[in-house]
Motif scaffolding. Structure first.
Motif, PDB file in Angstrom:
ATOM      1  N   HIS A 182       0.743  -0.921   0.438  1.00 19.09           N
ATOM      2  CA  HIS A 182      -0.036  -0.327   0.191  1.00 19.09           C
ATOM      3  C   HIS A 182       0.624   0.966  -0.114  1.00 19.09           C
ATOM      4  O   HIS A 182       0.819   1.679   1.087  1.00 19.09           O
ATOM      5  CB  HIS A 182      -0.969   0.054   1.667  1.00 19.09           C
ATOM      6  CG  HIS A 182      -1.730  -1.248   1.528  1.00 19.09           C
ATOM      7  ND1 HIS A 182      -3.138  -1.371   0.720  1.00 19.09           N
ATOM      8  CD2 HIS A 182      -1.421  -2.454   2.206  1.00 19.09           C
ATOM      9  CE1 HIS A 182      -3.336  -2.152   1.060  1.00 19.09           C
ATOM     10  NE2 HIS A 182      -2.082  -3.769   1.999  1.00 19.09           N
ATOM     11  N   ASP A 218       0.629   3.992  -1.183  1.00 24.49           N
ATOM     12  CA  ASP A 218      -0.262   5.689  -1.076  1.00 24.49           C
ATOM     13  C   ASP A 218      -0.992   5.684   0.178  1.00 24.49           C
ATOM     14  O   ASP A 218      -2.227   6.491  -0.013  1.00 24.49           O
ATOM     15  CB  ASP A 218      -1.234   5.463  -2.377  1.00 24.49           C
ATOM     16  CG  ASP A 218      -0.582   5.103  -3.830  1.00 24.49           C
ATOM     17  OD1 ASP A 218       0.514   5.621  -4.090  1.00 24.49           O
ATOM     18  OD2 ASP A 218      -0.707   4.919  -5.047  1.00 24.49           O
ATOM     19  N   ASP A 276      -2.690   6.521   3.562  1.00 26.96           N
ATOM     20  CA  ASP A 276      -2.909   7.497   4.080  1.00 26.96           C
ATOM     21  C   ASP A 276      -2.454   6.642   5.306  1.00 26.96           C
ATOM     22  O   ASP A 276      -2.286   6.247   5.936  1.00 26.96           O
ATOM     23  CB  ASP A 276      -4.525   7.849   3.701  1.00 26.96           C
ATOM     24  CG  ASP A 276      -5.276   6.999   3.945  1.00 26.96           C
ATOM     25  OD1 ASP A 276      -5.574   6.176   4.882  1.00 26.96           O
ATOM     26  OD2 ASP A 276      -6.448   7.626   3.732  1.00 26.96           O
ATOM     27  N   ALA A 297       6.357   8.101   1.585  1.00 30.73           N
ATOM     28  CA  ALA A 297       6.455   9.637   0.376  1.00 30.73           C
ATOM     29  C   ALA A 297       7.780   9.998  -0.987  1.00 30.73           C
ATOM     30  O   ALA A 297       7.814  11.037  -1.701  1.00 30.73           O
ATOM     31  CB  ALA A 297       5.943  11.397   0.636  1.00 30.73           C
TER      32      ALA A 297
END
Ligand code: FES
Ligand code: FES
Length: 179
Positions: free
Chosen positions: A113, A115, A117, A147
């Motif tokens: 995962h 990405d 959050d 990131a």
């Protein structure tokens, strides 16, 4: 019973009692990154990958690893280096006892995962308990790591933002699966 499997790149074939825990076997064999922080499958310090899935090695008995691949932090030195730097720069490594288990899950999170959050990070890492950091610095480190520039592998400079993340009560693991 005879159990044959890989630990990182090492092929092992050993005669062990079937009630031997993977945690104990690994530590006895010198894989000291794998730590025991509880007797209740709740702390996450003993996390390793079994065929790339994070598991609690304290809840895995040796017959289950037969024919499979076990990965410990010793086998992920280069993959973990940038996250280790993020943790250090964010002050997320204090006593450091929880770090190996956390790193194993963060690398799996990054793979599955990238990405994620904050909510997913928090949920995914809910089984990794830490008595020192309060989790805010760990969250900053994970954010920065996810990131990072994927071409260079380098994360952006440390932030000054402070945002907390707490572990949820159901810290997973009844079956030894961390997620
Ligand atoms: S030693 Fe605490 S969860 Fe395995
Ligand atoms: S840094 Fe000490 S338990 Fe996490």
């Amino acid at each position: 019973m005879l159990v044959s499997f890989f630990i990182n790149d090492e092929y092992v074939s050993v005669d062990v009692r079937p009630d031997t825990r993977l945690l104990d076997f690994l530590r006895e064999r010198g894989y000291k990154s794998v730590k025991c922080g509880c007797e209740t499958t709740n702390c996450g310090l003993c996390t390793v990958w079994l065929d790339e899935t994070p598991v609690l090695s304290c809840a895995v008995y040796m017959p289950r690893v037969n024919g499979r691949r076990v990965t410990t932090l010793e086998g992920l030195r280069s993959e973990s280096a940038e996250f280790a730097r993020c943790m250090m720069e964010e002050g997320a490594e204090q006593c450091g006892f929880c770090s190996p288990g956390l790193v194993m899950n963060v690398l799996a999170l990054d793979r599955d995962h990238p990405d994620a959050d904050d909510e997913m990070i928090s949920r995914y890492l809910s089984g990794n308990l830490c008595r020192c950091t309060g989790y805010a610095s760990q969250l900053r480190a994970v954010r920065r790591f996810l990131a990072r520039d994927r071409a260079t592998g380098i994360a952006a400079p440390a932030s000054t933002e402070v945002t907390g993340v707490a572990p949820s009560a159901d810290a997973s693991a009844n079956e030894g699966e961390v997620r």
